[in-house]
Design a protein around this motif. Structure first.
Motif, PDB file in Angstrom:
ATOM      1  N   ASN A  59       0.872   6.092   3.191  1.00 37.11           N
ATOM      2  CA  ASN A  59       1.138   7.004   2.077  1.00 37.11           C
ATOM      3  C   ASN A  59       1.417   6.264   0.782  1.00 37.11           C
ATOM      4  OD1 ASN A  59       0.853   9.477   3.342  1.00 37.11           O
ATOM      5  ND2 ASN A  59       2.933   9.448   4.136  1.00 37.11           N
ATOM      6  N   GLU A  60       1.434   4.951   0.822  1.00 32.03           N
ATOM      7  CA  GLU A  60       1.843   4.157  -0.338  1.00 32.03           C
ATOM      8  C   GLU A  60       0.741   4.141  -1.407  1.00 32.03           C
ATOM      9  OE1 GLU A  60       3.345  -0.375  -1.150  1.00 32.03           O
ATOM     10  OE2 GLU A  60       3.519   0.493   0.850  1.00 32.03           O
ATOM     11  N   ILE A  61       1.087   4.669  -2.579  1.00 30.52           N
ATOM     12  CA  ILE A  61       0.165   4.725  -3.717  1.00 30.52           C
ATOM     13  C   ILE A  61       0.709   3.800  -4.806  1.00 30.52           C
ATOM     14  CG2 ILE A  61      -0.900   6.206  -5.457  1.00 30.52           C
ATOM     15  CD1 ILE A  61      -1.687   6.944  -2.630  1.00 30.52           C
ATOM     16  N   THR A  62      -0.161   2.926  -5.341  1.00 33.30           N
ATOM     17  CA  THR A  62       0.223   2.047  -6.443  1.00 33.30           C
ATOM     18  C   THR A  62      -0.723   2.296  -7.605  1.00 33.30           C
ATOM     19  OG1 THR A  62      -1.161   0.262  -5.608  1.00 33.30           O
ATOM     20  CG2 THR A  62       1.150   0.267  -4.906  1.00 33.30           C
ATOM     21  N   HIS A  63      -0.349   1.775  -8.756  1.00 30.32           N
ATOM     22  CA  HIS A  63      -1.174   1.968  -9.944  1.00 30.32           C
ATOM     23  C   HIS A  63      -1.207   0.689 -10.766  1.00 30.32           C
ATOM     24  CE1 HIS A  63       2.936   2.745 -11.302  1.00 30.32           C
ATOM     25  NE2 HIS A  63       2.525   2.293 -12.479  1.00 30.32           N
ATOM     26  N   ALA A  76      -2.170  -8.783  10.492  1.00 30.81           N
ATOM     27  CA  ALA A  76      -2.568  -7.577   9.778  1.00 30.81           C
ATOM     28  C   ALA A  76      -3.015  -7.943   8.365  1.00 30.81           C
ATOM     29  CB  ALA A  76      -1.406  -6.595   9.716  1.00 30.81           C
ATOM     30  N   THR A  77      -4.111  -7.359   7.969  1.00 32.21           N
ATOM     31  CA  THR A  77      -4.568  -7.539   6.596  1.00 32.21           C
ATOM     32  C   THR A  77      -4.392  -6.225   5.867  1.00 32.21           C
ATOM     33  OG1 THR A  77      -6.828  -6.983   7.190  1.00 32.21           O
ATOM     34  CG2 THR A  77      -6.247  -9.312   7.216  1.00 32.21           C
ATOM     35  N   GLU A  78      -3.939  -6.318   4.650  1.00 31.32           N
ATOM     36  CA  GLU A  78      -3.733  -5.130   3.840  1.00 31.32           C
ATOM     37  C   GLU A  78      -4.776  -5.100   2.739  1.00 31.32           C
ATOM     38  OE1 GLU A  78       0.285  -5.236   2.522  1.00 31.32           O
ATOM     39  OE2 GLU A  78       1.067  -4.741   4.496  1.00 31.32           O
ATOM     40  N   LYS A  79      -5.290  -3.917   2.495  1.00 33.02           N
ATOM     41  CA  LYS A  79      -6.327  -3.750   1.486  1.00 33.02           C
ATOM     42  C   LYS A  79      -5.954  -2.556   0.620  1.00 33.02           C
ATOM     43  CE  LYS A  79     -11.301  -3.032   1.171  1.00 33.02           C
ATOM     44  NZ  LYS A  79     -12.497  -2.767   1.950  1.00 33.02           N
ATOM     45  N   LEU A  80      -6.107  -2.717  -0.694  1.00 36.45           N
ATOM     46  CA  LEU A  80      -5.862  -1.617  -1.611  1.00 36.45           C
ATOM     47  C   LEU A  80      -7.196  -0.951  -1.918  1.00 36.45           C
ATOM     48  CD1 LEU A  80      -3.323  -3.274  -4.072  1.00 36.45           C
ATOM     49  CD2 LEU A  80      -2.847  -1.675  -2.240  1.00 36.45           C
ATOM     50  N   VAL A  81      -7.296   0.322  -1.558  1.00 32.63           N
ATOM     51  CA  VAL A  81      -8.516   1.082  -1.760  1.00 32.63           C
ATOM     52  C   VAL A  81      -8.360   1.913  -3.031  1.00 32.63           C
ATOM     53  CG1 VAL A  81     -10.009   2.859  -0.768  1.00 32.63           C
ATOM     54  CG2 VAL A  81      -8.950   1.153   0.702  1.00 32.63           C
TER      55      VAL A  81
END
Length: 118
Positions: free
Chosen positions: A45-49, A2-7
């Motif tokens: 649902n994970e939101i980062t900043h 699995a690859t994770e990408k932050l949009v």
């Protein structure tokens, strides 16, 4: 794998002073995590900043935020509209599903015709 990408959901320029270099060129960016595999694409649902100074290039962590930065952060956090958490399946998932169904149906046919007994 699995690859994770932050949009990027929202990116804003801030006029607050940087705690490191005292320049007024900060940017605030909100990200939502997406996970990609061969069989599905999942929006979480994970939101980062991230608060970054554009002049000195340093990340500004919450422990060094001033009261002004915290107020601006809270304001922009309320404005962020994340995508709905969802899962969408890829073509490979449906191909695998059809192959499994075909193997089970073929095994049931062979067993019911009496060609193989257990």
């Amino acid at each position: 794998m699995a690859t994770e990408k932050l949009v990027v959901l929202k990116e804003s320029a801030l006029t607050n002073n940087c705690p490191e270099c005292f320049n007024q060129d900060l940017s605030l960016t909100f990200y939502q995590k997406h996970r990609y595999t061969k069989f599905f694409h999942k929006t979480t649902n994970e939101i980062t900043h991230q608060v970054r100074c554009n002049k000195c290039g340093s990340d500004i962590y919450p422990s060094t935020w001033t009261d002004d930065i915290e107020r601006i952060f809270d304001y922009y956090r309320k404005m962020v509209q994340p995508e709905k958490a969802s899962t969408s399946y890829t073509v490979w998932f449906y191909v695998l599903l059809l192959v499994v169904i075909a193997v089970i149906a073929g095994g049931a046919y062979v067993y019911l015709e009496g060609l193989i007994t257990f």
